[in-house]
Design an enzyme around this catalytic site. Sequence first.
Site, PDB file in Angstrom:
ATOM      1  N   GLU A  36     -30.132  40.768  63.258  1.00  0.00           N
ATOM      2  CA  GLU A  36     -31.181  41.187  64.406  1.00  0.00           C
ATOM      3  C   GLU A  36     -31.177  39.772  65.309  1.00  0.00           C
ATOM      4  O   GLU A  36     -30.271  38.977  65.094  1.00  0.00           O
ATOM      5  CB  GLU A  36     -32.564  41.318  63.996  1.00  0.00           C
ATOM      6  CG  GLU A  36     -33.477  40.070  63.002  1.00  0.00           C
ATOM      7  CD  GLU A  36     -34.665  40.638  62.459  1.00  0.00           C
ATOM      8  OE1 GLU A  36     -35.337  41.271  63.014  1.00  0.00           O
ATOM      9  OE2 GLU A  36     -34.844  39.658  61.455  1.00  0.00           O
ATOM     10  N   LEU A  45     -36.621  42.372  60.420  1.00  0.00           N
ATOM     11  CA  LEU A  45     -37.920  42.871  60.879  1.00  0.00           C
ATOM     12  C   LEU A  45     -37.880  44.443  61.012  1.00  0.00           C
ATOM     13  O   LEU A  45     -37.134  44.925  61.935  1.00  0.00           O
ATOM     14  CB  LEU A  45     -38.624  42.188  61.780  1.00  0.00           C
ATOM     15  CG  LEU A  45     -40.156  42.356  62.140  1.00  0.00           C
ATOM     16  CD1 LEU A  45     -40.955  41.812  60.902  1.00  0.00           C
ATOM     17  CD2 LEU A  45     -40.778  42.029  63.496  1.00  0.00           C
ATOM     18  N   TYR A  61     -48.383  37.635  61.032  1.00  0.00           N
ATOM     19  CA  TYR A  61     -48.957  37.767  62.314  1.00  0.00           C
ATOM     20  C   TYR A  61     -48.223  39.300  63.064  1.00  0.00           C
ATOM     21  O   TYR A  61     -47.504  39.772  62.175  1.00  0.00           O
ATOM     22  CB  TYR A  61     -48.630  36.828  63.314  1.00  0.00           C
ATOM     23  CG  TYR A  61     -47.228  36.669  63.688  1.00  0.00           C
ATOM     24  CD1 TYR A  61     -46.118  36.292  62.841  1.00  0.00           C
ATOM     25  CD2 TYR A  61     -46.624  37.238  65.051  1.00  0.00           C
ATOM     26  CE1 TYR A  61     -44.530  36.501  63.260  1.00  0.00           C
ATOM     27  CE2 TYR A  61     -45.206  37.207  65.514  1.00  0.00           C
ATOM     28  CZ  TYR A  61     -44.438  36.691  64.519  1.00  0.00           C
ATOM     29  OH  TYR A  61     -43.031  36.685  64.856  1.00  0.00           O
ATOM     30  N   ARG A  85     -54.571  20.850  50.590  1.00  0.00           N
ATOM     31  CA  ARG A  85     -53.191  20.873  50.424  1.00  0.00           C
ATOM     32  C   ARG A  85     -52.761  21.157  48.865  1.00  0.00           C
ATOM     33  O   ARG A  85     -52.981  20.154  48.176  1.00  0.00           O
ATOM     34  CB  ARG A  85     -52.216  20.233  51.071  1.00  0.00           C
ATOM     35  CG  ARG A  85     -50.782  20.308  51.180  1.00  0.00           C
ATOM     36  CD  ARG A  85     -49.997  19.351  51.818  1.00  0.00           C
ATOM     37  NE  ARG A  85     -48.615  19.841  51.919  1.00  0.00           N
ATOM     38  CZ  ARG A  85     -47.582  19.736  51.150  1.00  0.00           C
ATOM     39  NH1 ARG A  85     -47.825  19.126  49.928  1.00  0.00           N
ATOM     40  NH2 ARG A  85     -46.413  20.112  51.285  1.00  0.00           N
ATOM     41  N   LYS A 140     -43.531  39.893  58.616  1.00  0.00           N
ATOM     42  CA  LYS A 140     -43.684  39.139  59.619  1.00  0.00           C
ATOM     43  C   LYS A 140     -44.350  37.862  59.447  1.00  0.00           C
ATOM     44  O   LYS A 140     -45.748  37.840  59.596  1.00  0.00           O
ATOM     45  CB  LYS A 140     -44.433  40.027  60.800  1.00  0.00           C
ATOM     46  CG  LYS A 140     -44.003  39.821  62.125  1.00  0.00           C
ATOM     47  CD  LYS A 140     -44.291  40.740  63.088  1.00  0.00           C
ATOM     48  CE  LYS A 140     -44.294  40.516  64.375  1.00  0.00           C
ATOM     49  NZ  LYS A 140     -43.010  40.055  65.104  1.00  0.00           N
ATOM     50  N   HIS A 162     -49.727  23.697  46.515  1.00  0.00           N
ATOM     51  CA  HIS A 162     -48.647  25.018  46.901  1.00  0.00           C
ATOM     52  C   HIS A 162     -49.469  26.156  46.170  1.00  0.00           C
ATOM     53  O   HIS A 162     -49.228  27.148  46.844  1.00  0.00           O
ATOM     54  CB  HIS A 162     -47.600  24.667  46.121  1.00  0.00           C
ATOM     55  CG  HIS A 162     -46.721  23.653  46.900  1.00  0.00           C
ATOM     56  ND1 HIS A 162     -47.154  22.505  47.275  1.00  0.00           N
ATOM     57  CD2 HIS A 162     -45.518  23.796  47.641  1.00  0.00           C
ATOM     58  CE1 HIS A 162     -46.088  21.784  47.947  1.00  0.00           C
ATOM     59  NE2 HIS A 162     -45.068  22.610  48.118  1.00  0.00           N
ATOM     60  N   ARG A 187     -48.413  47.688  60.291  1.00  0.00           N
ATOM     61  CA  ARG A 187     -47.352  46.636  59.637  1.00  0.00           C
ATOM     62  C   ARG A 187     -48.162  45.374  59.570  1.00  0.00           C
ATOM     63  O   ARG A 187     -47.703  44.626  58.260  1.00  0.00           O
ATOM     64  CB  ARG A 187     -46.291  46.443  60.834  1.00  0.00           C
ATOM     65  CG  ARG A 187     -45.089  45.383  60.327  1.00  0.00           C
ATOM     66  CD  ARG A 187     -44.218  45.312  61.443  1.00  0.00           C
ATOM     67  NE  ARG A 187     -44.824  44.796  62.745  1.00  0.00           N
ATOM     68  CZ  ARG A 187     -43.788  44.737  63.898  1.00  0.00           C
ATOM     69  NH1 ARG A 187     -42.594  44.765  63.657  1.00  0.00           N
ATOM     70  NH2 ARG A 187     -44.419  44.101  64.847  1.00  0.00           N
TER      71      ARG A 187
HETATM   72  N1  PDD Z   1     -41.073  39.535  68.006  1.00  0.00           N
HETATM   73  N2  PDD Z   1     -36.841  40.860  65.012  1.00  0.00           N
HETATM   74  C1  PDD Z   1     -37.757  39.635  64.920  1.00  0.00           C
HETATM   75  C2  PDD Z   1     -37.148  38.473  64.616  1.00  0.00           C
HETATM   76  C3  PDD Z   1     -38.967  39.591  66.035  1.00  0.00           C
HETATM   77  O1  PDD Z   1     -39.733  38.383  65.962  1.00  0.00           O
HETATM   78  C4  PDD Z   1     -39.386  40.649  66.557  1.00  0.00           C
HETATM   79  C5  PDD Z   1     -40.646  40.703  67.519  1.00  0.00           C
HETATM   80  C6  PDD Z   1     -38.561  41.832  66.331  1.00  0.00           C
HETATM   81  C7  PDD Z   1     -39.062  43.069  67.215  1.00  0.00           C
HETATM   82  O2  PDD Z   1     -40.104  43.754  66.576  1.00  0.00           O
HETATM   83  P1  PDD Z   1     -41.026  44.666  67.525  1.00  0.00           P
HETATM   84  O3  PDD Z   1     -40.336  45.850  67.895  1.00  0.00           O
HETATM   85  O4  PDD Z   1     -42.207  45.282  66.208  1.00  0.00           O
HETATM   86  O5  PDD Z   1     -41.782  43.866  68.514  1.00  0.00           O
HETATM   87  C8  PDD Z   1     -37.476  42.015  65.632  1.00  0.00           C
HETATM   88  C9  PDD Z   1     -42.309  39.475  68.295  1.00  0.00           C
HETATM   89  C10 PDD Z   1     -42.648  40.186  69.703  1.00  0.00           C
HETATM   90  C11 PDD Z   1     -42.853  38.083  68.632  1.00  0.00           C
HETATM   91  O6  PDD Z   1     -42.542  37.154  67.578  1.00  0.00           O
HETATM   92  O7  PDD Z   1     -43.444  37.603  69.683  1.00  0.00           O
END
Ligand code: PDD
Length: 281
Positions: A176, A200, A33, A100, A144, A102, A52
């Site tokens: 993070e 991320l 996503y 389903r 992501k 894997h 991304r």
């Molecule tokens: N989250 N690290 C993680 C684990 C995240 O889920 C996010 C963003 C970030 C920051 O990434 P960015 O600057 O591209 O938003 C870092 C989004 C907003 C979410 O899951 O809703």
Amino acid sequence: MQNLGYYNGKYDLIENMMIPMNDRVCWFGDGVYDVSCARNRIPHLFDAHIERFFNSAKLLRIEMPMTREELKKLTFEMMDKVDSGNVMIYWQVTRGTAARSHEFPKDVKANFWMTIRPKEVAVPEKPITLISVEDTRYLHCNIKTLNLIPNCMAEQAAKDAGCNTAVFHRGDIVTECAHSNVHIIKDGKIITHNADNLILPGIARANLLRLADVAGIEAVQRPFTMDELMNADEVFTTSTTALCSRVSTVDGKPVGMKDEKTFKKLQDVCFGDFFAATEKK
Ligand code: PDD
């Protein structure tokens, strides 16, 4: 419309949308996503989010069902249907619909989802508070993906402790936060974990580094420890939805809040960039 949910060509209010049980998202969370924000129907850093999103899909070997240009066009079309021009745009692509099993199914087309919901980006009124949580996630945090259970568990633990969110650490190293990137300021310099497979690559983080460079604030990209975090001059987070937030406590202990000048400069350029880029033409 107050909000919009889109799935493979159909759209309605999010709460009216249905998805097939065999979408691999239901069995495996098999998808990726991305999230961006728009003001006045102008998405901020749109191309970076598109890049991304496509890259996350490529890393999971999911073939995108549309081109970058088609995604852009569709997003603008859908944004026009929503009452507010200040919105959060969520895209998701899942591997497809199949019984389903894997292994990756053959000859299925990826499913594309989008939601658009009202969202105001605003300078936070007060600093946020964190708890620290051992980072038990896997080693593909640069993708992501939809597999966010450790992030949800950490966020809930933070809420249970009366805090805003959680900061992850692998052993001694800070990675993070549950849904944002975290940085410190020491002696006027930003220190932020390098963009490897443990974090991320945040779009807001990349923009912060670009804006800091323009503002003449040095940034070092390297792992830093919990001890450095606890003794930093400032601790702050960045994300697309909250942009730039100052941190005042971690695990109930005061942190940062000692270099307001540098922090404020960074927060001002982050919000300034968002508001300037999304100004009505
Ligand atoms: N989250 N690290 C993680 C684990 C995240 O889920 C996010 C963003 C970030 C920051 O990434 P960015 O600057 O591209 O938003 C870092 C989004 C907003 C979410 O899951 O809703």
